[in-house]
Design a protein around this motif. Structure first.
Motif, short mmCIF file in Angstrom:
data_model
loop_
_atom_site.label_atom_id
_atom_site.label_comp_id
_atom_site.label_asym_id
_atom_site.label_seq_id
_atom_site.Cartn_x
_atom_site.Cartn_y
_atom_site.Cartn_z
N PHE A 88 0.83 -1.20 0.00
CA PHE A 88 0.00 0.00 0.00
C PHE A 88 0.87 1.26 0.00
CE2 PHE A 88 0.67 -1.29 4.39
CZ PHE A 88 1.09 -0.12 5.01
N SER A 89 0.25 2.35 -0.40
CA SER A 89 0.90 3.66 -0.40
C SER A 89 -0.13 4.69 0.02
CB SER A 89 1.43 3.99 -1.80
OG SER A 89 2.00 5.28 -1.84
N ILE A 90 0.23 5.52 1.01
CA ILE A 90 -0.69 6.52 1.55
C ILE A 90 -0.14 7.91 1.27
CG2 ILE A 90 -1.83 7.37 3.64
CD1 ILE A 90 -1.24 4.60 4.90
N PRO A 91 -0.83 8.70 0.46
CA PRO A 91 -0.37 10.08 0.22
C PRO A 91 -0.58 10.94 1.48
CG PRO A 91 -1.95 9.34 -1.45
CD PRO A 91 -2.01 8.36 -0.33
N ILE A 92 0.47 11.61 1.93
CA ILE A 92 0.37 12.47 3.10
C ILE A 92 -0.62 13.61 2.84
CG2 ILE A 92 1.64 14.00 4.65
CD1 ILE A 92 2.28 10.98 4.89
N SER A 93 -0.75 14.01 1.59
CA SER A 93 -1.66 15.11 1.24
C SER A 93 -3.12 14.78 1.53
CB SER A 93 -1.50 15.47 -0.24
OG SER A 93 -1.79 14.34 -1.06
N SER A 94 -3.43 13.48 1.74
CA SER A 94 -4.81 13.08 2.01
C SER A 94 -5.15 13.13 3.50
CB SER A 94 -5.08 11.67 1.48
OG SER A 94 -4.40 10.69 2.25
N LEU A 95 -4.21 13.63 4.33
CA LEU A 95 -4.46 13.74 5.78
C LEU A 95 -5.62 14.70 6.06
CD1 LEU A 95 -1.96 13.88 8.64
CD2 LEU A 95 -3.56 15.78 8.44
N PHE A 96 -6.49 14.29 6.98
CA PHE A 96 -7.69 15.09 7.29
C PHE A 96 -8.02 14.92 8.77
CE2 PHE A 96 -12.40 15.31 7.62
CZ PHE A 96 -12.56 16.65 7.28
N THR A 97 -8.22 16.06 9.48
CA THR A 97 -8.53 16.00 10.92
C THR A 97 -9.86 16.66 11.26
OG1 THR A 97 -7.38 18.06 11.43
CG2 THR A 97 -6.07 16.02 11.50
N ASN A 98 -10.58 17.08 10.25
CA ASN A 98 -11.88 17.72 10.47
C ASN A 98 -11.75 19.03 11.26
OD1 ASN A 98 -14.67 17.77 9.99
ND2 ASN A 98 -15.14 16.88 11.99
N ASP A 99 -10.62 19.69 11.09
CA ASP A 99 -10.40 21.00 11.72
C ASP A 99 -11.00 22.07 10.81
OD1 ASP A 99 -9.47 23.19 13.11
OD2 ASP A 99 -7.48 23.12 12.18
N PRO A 100 -11.98 22.83 11.30
CA PRO A 100 -12.66 23.83 10.45
C PRO A 100 -11.70 24.86 9.86
CG PRO A 100 -13.88 23.50 12.49
CD PRO A 100 -12.58 22.77 12.64
N THR A 101 -10.66 25.19 10.59
CA THR A 101 -9.72 26.21 10.10
C THR A 101 -8.66 25.62 9.18
OG1 THR A 101 -8.18 25.93 11.96
CG2 THR A 101 -10.02 27.48 12.26
N ASN A 102 -8.52 24.31 9.20
CA ASN A 102 -7.54 23.59 8.40
C ASN A 102 -6.09 23.87 8.83
OD1 ASN A 102 -7.22 21.66 6.30
ND2 ASN A 102 -6.46 23.25 4.93
N THR A 103 -5.91 24.62 9.89
CA THR A 103 -4.55 24.94 10.33
C THR A 103 -3.85 23.72 10.92
OG1 THR A 103 -5.40 25.70 12.48
CG2 THR A 103 -5.07 27.37 10.77
N ASP A 120 6.14 12.88 1.43
CA ASP A 120 4.96 12.73 0.57
C ASP A 120 4.16 11.45 0.78
OD1 ASP A 120 5.50 15.16 -0.77
OD2 ASP A 120 7.02 14.14 -1.98
N PHE A 121 4.83 10.37 1.22
CA PHE A 121 4.13 9.08 1.29
C PHE A 121 4.54 8.27 2.52
CE2 PHE A 121 4.15 10.05 -3.25
CZ PHE A 121 2.83 9.81 -3.59
N ILE A 122 3.59 7.46 2.99
CA ILE A 122 3.86 6.34 3.89
C ILE A 122 3.58 5.08 3.07
CG2 ILE A 122 3.17 5.12 5.99
CD1 ILE A 122 2.22 7.80 7.11
N LYS A 123 4.52 4.15 3.08
CA LYS A 123 4.35 2.95 2.27
C LYS A 123 4.54 1.71 3.13
CE LYS A 123 5.98 5.22 -1.95
NZ LYS A 123 6.95 5.19 -3.07
N GLY A 124 4.04 0.58 2.64
CA GLY A 124 4.23 -0.64 3.41
C GLY A 124 3.65 -1.87 2.76
N THR A 125 3.84 -2.99 3.44
CA THR A 125 3.32 -4.28 3.01
C THR A 125 2.76 -5.01 4.23
OG1 THR A 125 4.99 -4.45 1.26
CG2 THR A 125 3.85 -6.48 1.88
#
Length: 210
Positions: A88-103, A120-125
């Protein structure tokens, strides 16, 4: 004599017809007895990756997720077989914390992951054999094992959970950088600012059949 020849012809035709019927019936039986093998398939759109980090000396949880995960489609005759050797490969740009300000999202992606070798990525098997599951996780240029607990319900809903210790991925400098930009936000009632080294991970997926 003609009667004998006619009788022989009828007998031969009967034998040939009987053999054809026997072969047809045998083929039908063999066809019916072939087992139908179902395959479990891991789909990225049915997979969610959640995490919980901790702040203050009271260890208050801050939850988030990665909304995107990419991997080669993998199948198997059992859930364990479908998950074993799944990369698998996880793009760091897809991180989401539901913070209204996005800060908060920006601080984590730019300061914490931005301090790493690969921001940019976390990868693994995933390795899942003999009822033991681990993820060979690569982050910050370091590959290490993350033991995972597995829960499978109805052979299709799968939950994988574990706890990362950031020092195992040489990420304490990145953690310190994050704590600096979140210093006041990570203070508890005692006035101490703290960001914990451990992060809880929970992966949920639904195995489809084909």
């Amino acid at each position: 004599m003609k009667k004998l020849v006619l009788l022989a012809c009828i007998t031969a035709i009967s034998i040939v017809t009987s053999c054809k019927n026997d072969k047809k019936e045998t083929k039908e039986v063999e066809k019916q007895e072939l087992p139908v093998t179902e395959k479990f398939v891991v789909k990225p759109e049915a997979t969610s990756i959640g995490w919980t980090a901790y702040k203050t000396t009271d260890k208050v949880g801050v939850a988030g997720e990665f909304t995107t995960v990419d991997f080669d489609e993998k199948s198997g005759s059992t859930p364990q077989e479908a998950l074993n050797n799944l990369t698998f490969s996880i793009p760091i740009s897809s991180l989401f914390t539901n913070d209204p300000t996005n800060t908060r999202d920006t601080k984590i992606t730019q300061t914490f992951f931005g301090s790493m070798i690969d921001p940019d990525f976390i990868k693994g098997t995933i390795k899942y054999t003999n009822n033991t599951c681990t993820a060979l996780l690569t982050m910050n240029g370091v590959t290490n094992e993350l033991p995972l607990e597995v829960s499978i319900t109805d052979e299709r809903r799968v939950k994988l959970s574990g706890t990362m210790n950031l020092k195992d991925w040489n990420a304490l400098e990145a953690l310190e950088a994050l704590n600096k930009v979140c210093f006041d936000l990570h203070k508890g009632a005692d006035g101490i600012s703290k960001t914990w080294e451990d992060v809880s991970i929970e992966v949920s997926t639904f195995l489809r059949k084909n």
